[in-house]
Motif scaffolding. Sequence first.
Motif, PDB file in Angstrom:
ATOM      1  N   GLY B  26       0.946  -1.070   0.104  1.00 10.95           N
ATOM      2  CA  GLY B  26       0.035  -0.030  -0.068  1.00 10.95           C
ATOM      3  C   GLY B  26       0.991   1.503   0.025  1.00 10.95           C
ATOM      4  O   GLY B  26       0.665   2.253  -0.923  1.00 10.95           O
ATOM      5  N   THR B  27       2.022   1.257   1.073  1.00  8.00           N
ATOM      6  CA  THR B  27       2.636   2.535   0.964  1.00  8.00           C
ATOM      7  C   THR B  27       3.458   2.748  -0.295  1.00  8.00           C
ATOM      8  O   THR B  27       3.878   3.836  -0.695  1.00  8.00           O
ATOM      9  CB  THR B  27       3.532   2.563   2.162  1.00  8.00           C
ATOM     10  N   ALA B 272      -4.165   3.843  -4.644  1.00  9.15           N
ATOM     11  CA  ALA B 272      -3.498   3.897  -3.497  1.00  9.15           C
ATOM     12  C   ALA B 272      -4.366   3.533  -2.238  1.00  9.15           C
ATOM     13  O   ALA B 272      -4.176   2.556  -1.277  1.00  9.15           O
ATOM     14  CB  ALA B 272      -2.493   4.746  -3.121  1.00  9.15           C
ATOM     15  N   THR B 273      -5.471   4.322  -2.162  1.00  9.64           N
ATOM     16  CA  THR B 273      -6.480   4.311  -0.992  1.00  9.64           C
ATOM     17  C   THR B 273      -6.915   2.971  -0.698  1.00  9.64           C
ATOM     18  O   THR B 273      -7.147   2.283   0.355  1.00  9.64           O
ATOM     19  CB  THR B 273      -7.429   5.574  -1.049  1.00  9.64           C
ATOM     20  N   ALA B 275      -5.843   0.221  -2.014  1.00  7.95           N
ATOM     21  CA  ALA B 275      -5.073  -0.820  -1.656  1.00  7.95           C
ATOM     22  C   ALA B 275      -4.667  -0.590  -0.328  1.00  7.95           C
ATOM     23  O   ALA B 275      -4.588  -1.686   0.611  1.00  7.95           O
ATOM     24  CB  ALA B 275      -3.565  -0.435  -2.437  1.00  7.95           C
ATOM     25  N   LEU B 276      -4.588   0.568   0.443  1.00  7.19           N
ATOM     26  CA  LEU B 276      -4.448   0.694   1.693  1.00  7.19           C
ATOM     27  C   LEU B 276      -5.528   0.198   2.581  1.00  7.19           C
ATOM     28  O   LEU B 276      -5.541  -0.435   3.802  1.00  7.19           O
ATOM     29  CB  LEU B 276      -4.053   2.267   2.197  1.00  7.19           C
ATOM     30  N   ALA B 279      -5.436  -3.286   2.948  1.00  8.88           N
ATOM     31  CA  ALA B 279      -4.250  -3.660   3.898  1.00  8.88           C
ATOM     32  C   ALA B 279      -4.790  -3.352   5.323  1.00  8.88           C
ATOM     33  O   ALA B 279      -4.366  -4.239   6.005  1.00  8.88           O
ATOM     34  CB  ALA B 279      -2.946  -2.874   3.280  1.00  8.88           C
ATOM     35  N   SER B 742      -4.367  -4.327  -5.038  1.00  9.46           N
ATOM     36  CA  SER B 742      -5.239  -4.707  -3.864  1.00  9.46           C
ATOM     37  C   SER B 742      -5.647  -6.149  -3.655  1.00  9.46           C
ATOM     38  O   SER B 742      -5.547  -6.470  -2.603  1.00  9.46           O
ATOM     39  CB  SER B 742      -6.466  -3.581  -3.917  1.00  9.46           C
ATOM     40  N   ILE B 745      -2.809  -7.666  -2.223  1.00 11.53           N
ATOM     41  CA  ILE B 745      -2.735  -7.643  -0.745  1.00 11.53           C
ATOM     42  C   ILE B 745      -3.724  -8.587  -0.044  1.00 11.53           C
ATOM     43  O   ILE B 745      -3.472  -9.169   1.002  1.00 11.53           O
ATOM     44  CB  ILE B 745      -2.971  -6.070  -0.621  1.00 11.53           C
TER      45      ILE B 745
END
Lengths: 288, 862
Positions: B26-27, B272-273, B275-276, B279, B742, B745
Amino acid sequence: MIREPTHSQTRPHRPGTYGRNMTTTPPPATPGTPVSDASAVSAVSARHLTKVYGSGDIAVTALDDVSIQFESGQFTAIMGPSGSGKSTLMHLLAGLDSATSGQVLLGRTDLTALGDNELTKLRRERIGFVFQSFNLLPMFTAYQNITLPSELAGTSPDQNWLDTLIDTFGMRDRLTHKPHQLSGGQQQRVAIARALSTRPDVIFADEPTGNLDSRSGAEVLSFLRRSVRELGQTIVMVTHDPTAAAYADQVVLLADGKIAGTIESPTPESVMSGLDALRTIDQTAVAG
Amino acid sequence: MLRLTLHQMRASAGRLVAAGIAIMLGTAFVAASLLATATIERTTYNSVSSSYSDADLVVVASGGLTDDELASIAAVEDVDAVHTMALLGAEASGPSRTEYVTLGGAAPDSSLESADLAEGELPTAPGQVALTTAVAERLQVGIGDEISSSVEQWEADPDSPDGGTSQSQTATLTVVGLLNEPDAFLFNRASALIEPDQLSELLALARGGEPAHYELTLALAAGADLEEVRDAVGGLVDPSAHVRTVEEQAKITTAQLTGNDQIMTVLLLGFATVALAVAALVITNTFQVLVAQRTRTLALLRCVGAAKAQVRRSVLLEAAILGTLASIAGIALGSGLVAAGLAVLSTLELDVPIDSGLTLSPAVILAPLITGVLVTTAAALVPARMATRVAPLAALHPMEGRDAPSAGRARAVLSTALLVGGFGLLALAMVVVRSSGSDSEDTILLALGVGLLGGIVSLVGLLVGSVFVVPRLIRLVGRLAGQGVTGKIAIANSVRNPKRTASTASALLIGVALVTMMSTGAMSARETLTNELDSRFPVDLSVATGESLSDVQISAVEGVDGVTESVLLSQRDVDAANEDGTSTWLTVAAVEDGELQNVLRDPAAAQPEPGIVVVPSEMASWQGIEDGDRLSLSGSGPEAGSTEVTVTARVTGLDGMVALLDPATFAEFGEVAPASMLWARLADDANERDAVRSVQSTLTDLSESVEGLQAPEISGAAVERAAYGQVVDTLLAVVVGLLGVSVVIALVGVANTLSLSVIERRRESAMLRALGLTKAQLRGMLALEGVLIAGAGALIGAIAGLLYGWAGSTVMLSSVAEVPLMVPWRDLALVAAVALVAGLLASALPARSAVRTSPVAALGVE
């Protein structure tokens, strides 16, 4: 643990072991071994069984050249102080662990020569287990737990035999219960029924009363004895409780990885004195 | 407490690493997005500022400056030199070839010159030119050779048939220098430099004396006061003009130019959000299990006097440490990926001057780090609370794997409300768009907003409610598929901890839902576009000559691979008088041989019949013809008779500048000329580009080998159609790739959950092994469990994604055309396959450790 098929006859010596080269000839009757008819086949027997944990300086010999026979239709208790090798002996007899040297025969089958898959198959068809912590599947009902071994083998259980077991153990009205709805004694009865469900050649019970109060323990032990007397089963039980051992037909005493004696038709008192005798030997040894 | 925390972390290292990978990915995503944007910005800035060379000031006048103003600026005290950055298009001809070049002026001062001289010198007098090496090569000239350049001048002239005249001024120039290629990125820099006065002359000619200088660079005398000069110059020019330093100007231009990239950054960060968020689910899961595993230790701590707050802090501290480490790894990974990408790009022969160095600004490092730590710590809040609930007494009780309590009624109500509300809003958005029928942007925006809200609300509802749905779904699927005791055990195991299973499946659900949504949306978009393109470009391939097509050419085209049907048309020019009195001329065509319907993608687009002339829309607007106009057509040209036919115009989406008549009407204008145009249809599975190209090369070859044949003009709507489809496909591929992160992950999560289950059920597995479960059966059980969890997540995600995709494409595309609700079966099958394989893969490692457990373990006491 991967277990390669080994032949004890060709197993090389390991440093620090007391193992001997094995021969195919029957072993001489070891002192203390229950006397048996030479031509009859025992349910389980061990020949010159040695188990060493670790190697080199830290090698610990848990079993030291043990030879013993368990006859069909007998209820045998293995006793001994902690570290005497009684659990190791049972693991080896049940094909759960591999011996450093020596042979284990289940009937005429040499367990030490079998691979993991063959051993697994043999366990589910010919050996039953009763554990100290019951080890029932929590999400299955009592009935499903009882039929688990035959389900694992993909065979259908013998319904008449199951009925007999269920009635003998008085579990008829508990069959649809999940383990957490049963008392400890009831759970252990389910576990015994599970062990008996495939009519195994032998049942190994490891401290079956260890997690039970004395009343439930007595109940479970009498069920084990009934299994032998009424249903003709063979049971080998490891215990450190002399009262429990007194339910057996004979008691084998183990000390320091060696057979230290047997007690026929034991009573709690005779077992106690047998154990005391072992302790005395120990103390003498230490004192000497 | 810190020492204890660290000790516990070491003990659960494997578990934490798996969870850390989720955060790391994610990061890395965040870091890579920020880095990519920063790199684009810096590349732009460098490119912009280098175009000003070492100028001291830049004058930007949107209204333009005249030559006089230029002279007055040059006359300001302390201004050493003024350089106009004006450019002018011109045709340059060498001995055998002609090429379009961009003329620029050589700077009067070397500090203002941005061109890079490779050889020779810069022009200093009229009649001299410096060319870029590439242009010189193409024109086959070198230093000392002469080229001629001509600048076109357009003059409006109402009397001329074209509405104006064009004149050209030709000059002969001597090549005096060769230039290195300028950075063609962003700026159309001059490819030929001439002396500035000559440029001013040409500019005056081309622009008809209008102000032509929009941007000037100034060089100041040494020791001049910048501010003073700035004010002086500012006073000379229009107030709308700006006088800035290079740095100021480059910043402003960069900001303008990268405006679009910021949208890209927002999109990237959006992914990215996602994905986070996935996570975070994985982290929450992992920590819950860690806490469950450590119940005994935690209880013991509480027994010996640890306060609840201390226990909570310990868990949160662990999360913070994990978050920090994982984020640092993520930043390294993201930077590495961007660096690798840049390295690859810089080896490619691109026109873009890419600075392959990374711009590691504090923001690029801090933003992912802070996000990573915050997300990890926040995700551990619930597990931390769980840890504080461990009673000190738990240390004294033996721990047995007990079934987790089932979820509460409040959760059920909440999730139902969210689901009903969310999907209700989605439906509302669709209804609004469908019923309004208007394509006003406000309605679409409103519907989009409502739909987006509905989508988010319902997705949250799905996540909240997954604890009810997932176990039921697994049981249902299991009942249908799972036979035998191992199957039963696997199913029972996978729903044993409904919350954990549900949140594991949820992590996958999000990714799958978004991927499915995008592919459903893309499929609807492509289908809508295809329908739209069919009526706009009904003809795949058109081959036309001024004269007539020879049989050799016709059979050559028909013989090309991929060409299925063809039809021949003949053309003629006619005069058309409209009812309103205006008159114009049209090129009309009619089928001479073949069935028109066979080659058309959309038959309605070109269906001439007696009394009707089909006019392409572009032609109609050009000629001022509207649908339904009555046109009187009469033959034009010398051999035309006096025939006059009145027809009704039907304007269709057909492209091109040729109107269609039916053959009978066409014949009334006199003898039908041999066919001069061929329309062909390509097979649906043909590669349009290749087919058009091979038609092109076949015809070119013919015109070179056969005497008297002209190379016909080829227009391929097929290529355009393919290009549109490709755009959609490329976008989809990029988006799916980004969302794929994602999914990866989530798979880490599945593996994590499975391996935790393996640890928790160590004794149970050992008992089963003792009772006769083979290693293969144990592996199969875990694989089935993994497949069930992944499958449940994928199935729910796919259904939700399908609904979202339909709703989204309806809202966004219904103003363009009727949107068909398509099911992207191929993509769904792919998603299903990925989920199943992933479930299997995720079970591989846990299974390895499970089969290593000796059956003896079942006999021992913990």
